[in-house]
Design an enzyme around this catalytic site. Structure first.
Site, PDB file in Angstrom:
ATOM      1  N   ALA A 135       0.839  -1.201   0.000  1.00  0.00           N
ATOM      2  CA  ALA A 135       0.000   0.000   0.000  1.00  0.00           C
ATOM      3  C   ALA A 135       0.871   1.247   0.000  1.00  0.00           C
ATOM      4  O   ALA A 135       1.920   1.284   0.651  1.00  0.00           O
ATOM      5  CB  ALA A 135      -0.892   0.002   1.237  1.00  0.00           C
ATOM      6  N   GLY A 191       0.950  -5.095   0.828  1.00  0.00           N
ATOM      7  CA  GLY A 191      -0.207  -5.307  -0.043  1.00  0.00           C
ATOM      8  C   GLY A 191       0.161  -5.988  -1.362  1.00  0.00           C
ATOM      9  O   GLY A 191      -0.687  -6.627  -1.985  1.00  0.00           O
ATOM     10  N   GLU A 208       0.043  -9.432  -0.520  1.00  0.00           N
ATOM     11  CA  GLU A 208      -1.363  -9.829  -0.322  1.00  0.00           C
ATOM     12  C   GLU A 208      -2.082 -10.080  -1.652  1.00  0.00           C
ATOM     13  O   GLU A 208      -2.888 -10.997  -1.763  1.00  0.00           O
ATOM     14  CB  GLU A 208      -2.083  -8.764   0.507  1.00  0.00           C
ATOM     15  N   GLU A 230       4.320  -4.384   7.642  1.00  0.00           N
ATOM     16  CA  GLU A 230       3.414  -3.400   8.258  1.00  0.00           C
ATOM     17  C   GLU A 230       3.678  -3.186   9.739  1.00  0.00           C
ATOM     18  O   GLU A 230       3.537  -2.079  10.259  1.00  0.00           O
ATOM     19  CB  GLU A 230       1.944  -3.833   8.065  1.00  0.00           C
TER      20      GLU A 230
HETATM   21  N1  COA Z   1       4.454   3.621  -0.306  1.00  0.00           N
HETATM   22  C1  COA Z   1       4.779   4.764  -0.936  1.00  0.00           C
HETATM   23  N2  COA Z   1       5.997   4.988  -1.456  1.00  0.00           N
HETATM   24  C2  COA Z   1       6.890   4.016  -1.344  1.00  0.00           C
HETATM   25  C3  COA Z   1       6.607   2.788  -0.711  1.00  0.00           C
HETATM   26  C4  COA Z   1       5.307   2.612  -0.179  1.00  0.00           C
HETATM   27  N3  COA Z   1       4.922   1.468   0.397  1.00  0.00           N
HETATM   28  N4  COA Z   1       7.724   2.017  -0.737  1.00  0.00           N
HETATM   29  C5  COA Z   1       8.652   2.724  -1.404  1.00  0.00           C
HETATM   30  N5  COA Z   1       8.147   3.929  -1.761  1.00  0.00           N
HETATM   31  C6  COA Z   1       8.835   4.999  -2.484  1.00  0.00           C
HETATM   32  C7  COA Z   1       9.953   5.606  -1.652  1.00  0.00           C
HETATM   33  O1  COA Z   1       9.432   6.577  -0.774  1.00  0.00           O
HETATM   34  C8  COA Z   1      10.837   6.185  -2.725  1.00  0.00           C
HETATM   35  O2  COA Z   1      10.284   7.375  -3.177  1.00  0.00           O
HETATM   36  P1  COA Z   1      11.241   8.688  -3.375  1.00  0.00           P
HETATM   37  O3  COA Z   1      12.183   8.301  -4.479  1.00  0.00           O
HETATM   38  O4  COA Z   1      10.281   9.761  -3.754  1.00  0.00           O
HETATM   39  O5  COA Z   1      11.932   8.891  -2.063  1.00  0.00           O
HETATM   40  C9  COA Z   1      10.697   5.176  -3.872  1.00  0.00           C
HETATM   41  O6  COA Z   1       9.492   4.455  -3.632  1.00  0.00           O
HETATM   42  C10 COA Z   1      11.846   4.183  -3.931  1.00  0.00           C
HETATM   43  O7  COA Z   1      11.951   3.568  -2.644  1.00  0.00           O
HETATM   44  P2  COA Z   1      13.303   3.506  -1.773  1.00  0.00           P
HETATM   45  O8  COA Z   1      12.927   3.313  -0.344  1.00  0.00           O
HETATM   46  O9  COA Z   1      14.164   4.672  -2.109  1.00  0.00           O
HETATM   47  O10 COA Z   1      13.950   2.191  -2.399  1.00  0.00           O
HETATM   48  P3  COA Z   1      14.962   1.208  -1.669  1.00  0.00           P
HETATM   49  O11 COA Z   1      15.406   0.263  -2.738  1.00  0.00           O
HETATM   50  O12 COA Z   1      15.985   1.950  -0.912  1.00  0.00           O
HETATM   51  O13 COA Z   1      14.072   0.408  -0.598  1.00  0.00           O
HETATM   52  C11 COA Z   1      12.179  -0.861   0.188  1.00  0.00           C
HETATM   53  C12 COA Z   1      13.046  -0.425  -1.013  1.00  0.00           C
HETATM   54  C13 COA Z   1      11.036  -1.683  -0.379  1.00  0.00           C
HETATM   55  C14 COA Z   1      13.000  -1.699   1.151  1.00  0.00           C
HETATM   56  C15 COA Z   1      11.641   0.377   0.923  1.00  0.00           C
HETATM   57  O14 COA Z   1      11.147   1.287  -0.046  1.00  0.00           O
HETATM   58  C16 COA Z   1      10.525   0.098   1.893  1.00  0.00           C
HETATM   59  O15 COA Z   1      10.764  -0.422   2.970  1.00  0.00           O
HETATM   60  N6  COA Z   1       9.272   0.457   1.535  1.00  0.00           N
HETATM   61  C17 COA Z   1       8.121   0.326   2.405  1.00  0.00           C
HETATM   62  C18 COA Z   1       7.512  -1.059   2.307  1.00  0.00           C
HETATM   63  C19 COA Z   1       6.339  -1.170   3.247  1.00  0.00           C
HETATM   64  O16 COA Z   1       6.413  -0.859   4.417  1.00  0.00           O
HETATM   65  N7  COA Z   1       5.202  -1.664   2.715  1.00  0.00           N
HETATM   66  C20 COA Z   1       3.987  -1.828   3.476  1.00  0.00           C
HETATM   67  C21 COA Z   1       3.156  -0.604   3.400  1.00  0.00           C
HETATM   68  S1  COA Z   1       1.712  -0.699   4.417  1.00  0.00           S
END
Ligand code: COA
Length: 274
Positions: free
Chosen positions: A80, A125, A128, A148
């Site tokens: 999400a 998600g 999911e 999450e």
């Molecule tokens: N929602 C919105 N934006 C997200 C996102 C999410 N779930 N996950 C990543 N992004 C965005 C980041 O904010 C970033 O945007 P920016 O370039 O404007 O800063 C872009 O996607 C790239 O992500 P980034 O974190 O820079 O990549 P990474 O390779 O360093 O890390 C992850 C990848 C997946 C480890 C990390 O992005 C992450 O932990 N994301 C959250 C996952 C999460 O918690 N999902 C459950 C949501 S309820």
């Protein structure tokens, strides 16, 4: 796959949606989550567009199976879009959960096989949605998780319910309550995914996998999916009854006549979904 598939699709509806693309070829609908700059994070708009696309594909007799994938080379989906939660009230968050649950249920209740083709992150998600699919194929570099809990919340699109049904309660608790990511290898070991493929052969392997489903008998595949899904939640007695009734119904289809004739005539059956 992007390059290879460009230009040779028989039907494209790229312009219709903002957050996804839908491309049809040789009986397969390829639905791509298409916000690569945010690693295909899922917004409410994407949920709405996916639901609408799936409804349309359900009615399309030329579509025999549906593949979900993520645009870009980094993620299937990271879940999400977290920005949805920053200003969300309890009721708004509940609506987000219900909309996502309706979408995953739509995938599960579809008469067509759904395959999640995963290359990269498959989190929250995103996982999911993949869990609601019938099959999950992933590249060796893919990573899976329900992160999450690290945000102080829990999954809301079915992971707490589908994960234990797929990998068992112990592993599901580990994934949901620790929020750690696991490798494709570990995911295969615990039964979370069906197959690992190399990044280089990803497209080829997915195409080969779906080809078998496209050539299969559509009505029997529909009932196999439904009886397996239903039976995993019902008592053995009820599940067996549903199985027998579905088999009885299938025996009256032209596809069954064709399948049995082809067996005796030592030829490949040609199923028409009738
Ligand atoms: N929602 C919105 N934006 C997200 C996102 C999410 N779930 N996950 C990543 N992004 C965005 C980041 O904010 C970033 O945007 P920016 O370039 O404007 O800063 C872009 O996607 C790239 O992500 P980034 O974190 O820079 O990549 P990474 O390779 O360093 O890390 C992850 C990848 C997946 C480890 C990390 O992005 C992450 O932990 N994301 C959250 C996952 C999460 O918690 N999902 C459950 C949501 S309820």
């Amino acid at each position: 796959m992007e390059e290879k598939l460009k230009g040779d699709f028989t039907s494209m509806s790229k312009k219709k949606y903002d957050t996804i693309t839908v491309e049809k070829k040789d009986g397969v609908a390829w639905v791509t989550l298409n916000i690569p700059q945010r690693l295909n994070a899922i917004t409410l708009k994407m949920i709405k567009e996916l639901a609408s696309a799936i409804d349309e594909l359900e009615e399309d007799k030329d579509v025999k199976c549906v593949v979900l994938k993520g645009a870009g080379d980094k993620a299937f989906s990271v879940g999400a879009d977290v920005t949805m939660f920053s200003s969300a009230t309890p009721t708004k968050t509940q609506t987000i959960a219900i909309k996502g649950q309706e979408l995953t249920r739509k995938i599960e209740l579809s008469s067509k096989p759904f395959i999640a083709a995963i290359n990269g992150y498959c989190l929250g998600g995103g996982l999911e949605m993949a869990l609601a699919c019938d099959f999950r194929i992933a590249t060796e570099n893919s990573e899976f998780g329900s992160p999450e809990i690290r945000l102080g919340i829990i999954p809301g699109w079915g992971a707490t319910q589908r994960l234990p049904r797929i990998v068992g309660l112990a592993k599901a608790k580990e994934l949901v309550m620790f929020g750690d990511r696991i490798s494709a290898e570990e995911a295969l070991k615990i039964g979370l995914i069906n197959k690992i493929v190399s990044r280089e052969k990803f497209e080829e392997e997915v195409e080969a996998f779906v080809k078998k489903l496209v050539e299969g008998p559509p009505i029997a595949l529909k009932y196999a999916k439904h009886v397996l899904n239903f039976g995993s939640q019902a008592s053995l007695e009820v599940g067996l009854k549903v199985e027998a009734e579905a088999l009885g119904l299938l025996a009256s289809t032209n596809d069954a006549v064709e399948g049995i004739s082809a067996f005796f005539e030592k030829r490949k059956p040609e199923f028409k979904g009738e």
